[in-house]
Design a protein around this motif. Structure first.
Motif, PDB file in Angstrom:
ATOM      1  N   GLU A   1      -4.036   2.816  11.500  1.00 54.90           N
ATOM      2  CA  GLU A   1      -2.794   2.028  11.435  1.00 54.90           C
ATOM      3  C   GLU A   1      -1.743   2.661  12.337  1.00 54.90           C
ATOM      4  O   GLU A   1      -0.979   1.966  13.013  1.00 54.90           O
ATOM      5  CB  GLU A   1      -2.284   1.970   9.986  1.00 54.90           C
TER       6      GLU A   1
ATOM      7  N   PRO B   1      -0.625  -2.687   9.601  1.00 55.68           N
ATOM      8  CA  PRO B   1      -1.068  -2.180   8.295  1.00 55.68           C
ATOM      9  C   PRO B   1      -2.523  -2.545   7.997  1.00 55.68           C
ATOM     10  O   PRO B   1      -3.005  -3.608   8.407  1.00 55.68           O
ATOM     11  CB  PRO B   1      -0.146  -2.920   7.317  1.00 55.68           C
ATOM     12  N   PHE B   2      -3.174  -1.676   7.274  1.00 54.83           N
ATOM     13  CA  PHE B   2      -4.516  -1.950   6.738  1.00 54.83           C
ATOM     14  C   PHE B   2      -5.481  -2.505   7.788  1.00 54.83           C
ATOM     15  O   PHE B   2      -6.041  -3.584   7.621  1.00 54.83           O
ATOM     16  CB  PHE B   2      -4.422  -2.896   5.518  1.00 54.83           C
TER      17      PHE B   2
ATOM     18  N   GLY C   1       0.824  -1.208   0.000  1.00 54.37           N
ATOM     19  CA  GLY C   1       0.000   0.000   0.000  1.00 54.37           C
ATOM     20  C   GLY C   1       0.857   1.256   0.000  1.00 54.37           C
ATOM     21  O   GLY C   1       2.068   1.207  -0.252  1.00 54.37           O
ATOM     22  N   GLU C   2       0.210   2.385   0.348  1.00 57.34           N
ATOM     23  CA  GLU C   2       0.883   3.680   0.250  1.00 57.34           C
ATOM     24  C   GLU C   2       1.578   4.052   1.570  1.00 57.34           C
ATOM     25  O   GLU C   2       2.799   4.181   1.621  1.00 57.34           O
ATOM     26  CB  GLU C   2      -0.202   4.705  -0.120  1.00 57.34           C
ATOM     27  N   ALA C   3       0.793   4.197   2.601  1.00 55.61           N
ATOM     28  CA  ALA C   3       1.323   4.630   3.905  1.00 55.61           C
ATOM     29  C   ALA C   3       0.260   4.343   4.957  1.00 55.61           C
ATOM     30  O   ALA C   3      -0.924   4.289   4.636  1.00 55.61           O
ATOM     31  CB  ALA C   3       1.630   6.130   3.875  1.00 55.61           C
ATOM     32  N   PRO C   4       0.663   4.183   6.209  1.00 50.47           N
ATOM     33  CA  PRO C   4      -0.340   3.974   7.253  1.00 50.47           C
ATOM     34  C   PRO C   4      -1.285   5.162   7.344  1.00 50.47           C
ATOM     35  O   PRO C   4      -0.883   6.311   7.104  1.00 50.47           O
ATOM     36  CB  PRO C   4       0.504   3.878   8.536  1.00 50.47           C
TER      37      PRO C   4
ATOM     38  N   ASN D   1       3.625  -1.373   3.321  1.00 53.57           N
ATOM     39  CA  ASN D   1       3.399  -0.076   2.689  1.00 53.57           C
ATOM     40  C   ASN D   1       4.712   0.504   2.176  1.00 53.57           C
ATOM     41  O   ASN D   1       5.788   0.124   2.645  1.00 53.57           O
ATOM     42  CB  ASN D   1       2.831   0.906   3.725  1.00 53.57           C
TER      43      ASN D   1
ATOM     44  N   HIS E   1      -5.987   1.149  -5.329  1.00 53.33           N
ATOM     45  CA  HIS E   1      -5.917   1.134  -3.864  1.00 53.33           C
ATOM     46  C   HIS E   1      -7.345   0.967  -3.326  1.00 53.33           C
ATOM     47  O   HIS E   1      -8.270   1.603  -3.826  1.00 53.33           O
ATOM     48  CB  HIS E   1      -5.310   2.453  -3.379  1.00 53.33           C
TER      49      HIS E   1
HETATM   50  N1  URA Z   1      -3.773   2.789   3.312  1.00 54.81           N
HETATM   51  C1  URA Z   1      -2.548   2.297   3.007  1.00 54.81           C
HETATM   52  O1  URA Z   1      -2.011   2.537   1.943  1.00 54.81           O
HETATM   53  N2  URA Z   1      -1.951   1.532   3.915  1.00 54.81           N
HETATM   54  C2  URA Z   1      -2.476   1.219   5.088  1.00 54.81           C
HETATM   55  O2  URA Z   1      -1.840   0.496   5.862  1.00 54.81           O
HETATM   56  C3  URA Z   1      -3.760   1.733   5.366  1.00 54.81           C
HETATM   57  C4  URA Z   1      -4.387   2.516   4.473  1.00 54.81           C
END
Ligand code: URA
Length: 203
Positions: A55, A61-62, A48-51, A88, A161
């Protein structure tokens, strides 16, 4: 999968959890760095992109709304979180969930690269444009989503995403259709080489 791989993944997670002092805003302001988690012998790794906020609070994560959708998408192909690896691009939440900056992506890349090389999944699944840009610079998720792309021995299947599908409901159908093709991509994917070779990121 060897015990050494599992050990190094755990060490890396500890290193990420303890990381501070680099001066990059997300690393300095987050509540909890989020290393990523899942099976060390996963055949599919989702990036993914970032917490986000949840998170950041939980250090996993997620686990927020996008994560709930990710779980439903996994279930649609009879997979659970424990079967895959989830991480991420950035390991720390950018304040206010702003977009990652190039320097931050560059800073976090060695962790992501090592995680992917340790797990050595047959499919690397970048979720959204920031993850896609790390692995296949210039590729567009709106064009490539759901396709298997072979690059330097590694197989990538870019997907939207899940947060995009939460904002734009019709994308959920697209994501379900793209997920439904993951088993066939997996069956066709060769074992990846030891090293992840990508075009160098520029800060
Ligand atoms: N979106 C993300 O890209 N990563 C996460 O961990 C949560 C939401």
């Amino acid at each position: 999968m060897s015990a050494a791989v599992e050990r190094r993944l755990a060490e890396l997670a500890e290193e990420i959890r303890g990381h501070r002092g680099c001066g990059f805003e997300p690393c300095e302001t987050c509540l909890h760095p989020v290393p990523g988690e899942g099976s060390a012998s996963a055949e599919i790794a989702f990036v993914g992109e970032a917490p986000g906020a949840r998170e950041d609070r939980e250090g996993r994560p997620f686990v927020g709304p996008a994560g709930q959708l990710l779980d439903r998408l996994l279930q649609s192909i009879s997979l659970a979180r424990e079967d895959v690896f989830v991480t991420n691009v950035l390991k720390a939440r950018p304040p206010g969930n702003r977009d990652p900056r190039p320097g931050e992506v560059f800073h976090s890349w060695p962790w992501l690269k090592e995680q992917v090389e340790l797990v050595r999944p047959r499919l690397v699944v970048p979720l959204g444009r920031y993850a896609l840009e790390c692995f296949l610079p210039g590729a567009r998720v709106s064009v490539e989503h759901g396709r298997a792309i072979r690059q330097a021995g590694w197989t990538y299947v870019p997907l939207y995403h899940p947060a995009a599908a939460l904002r734009m409901y019709p994308l959920t159908e697209t994501m379900l259709a793209d997920f439904a093709r993951l088993p066939e991509h997996l069956a066709a994917a060769p074992e990846p080489p030891a090293e992840l070779i990508v075009e160098p990121l520029v800060a």
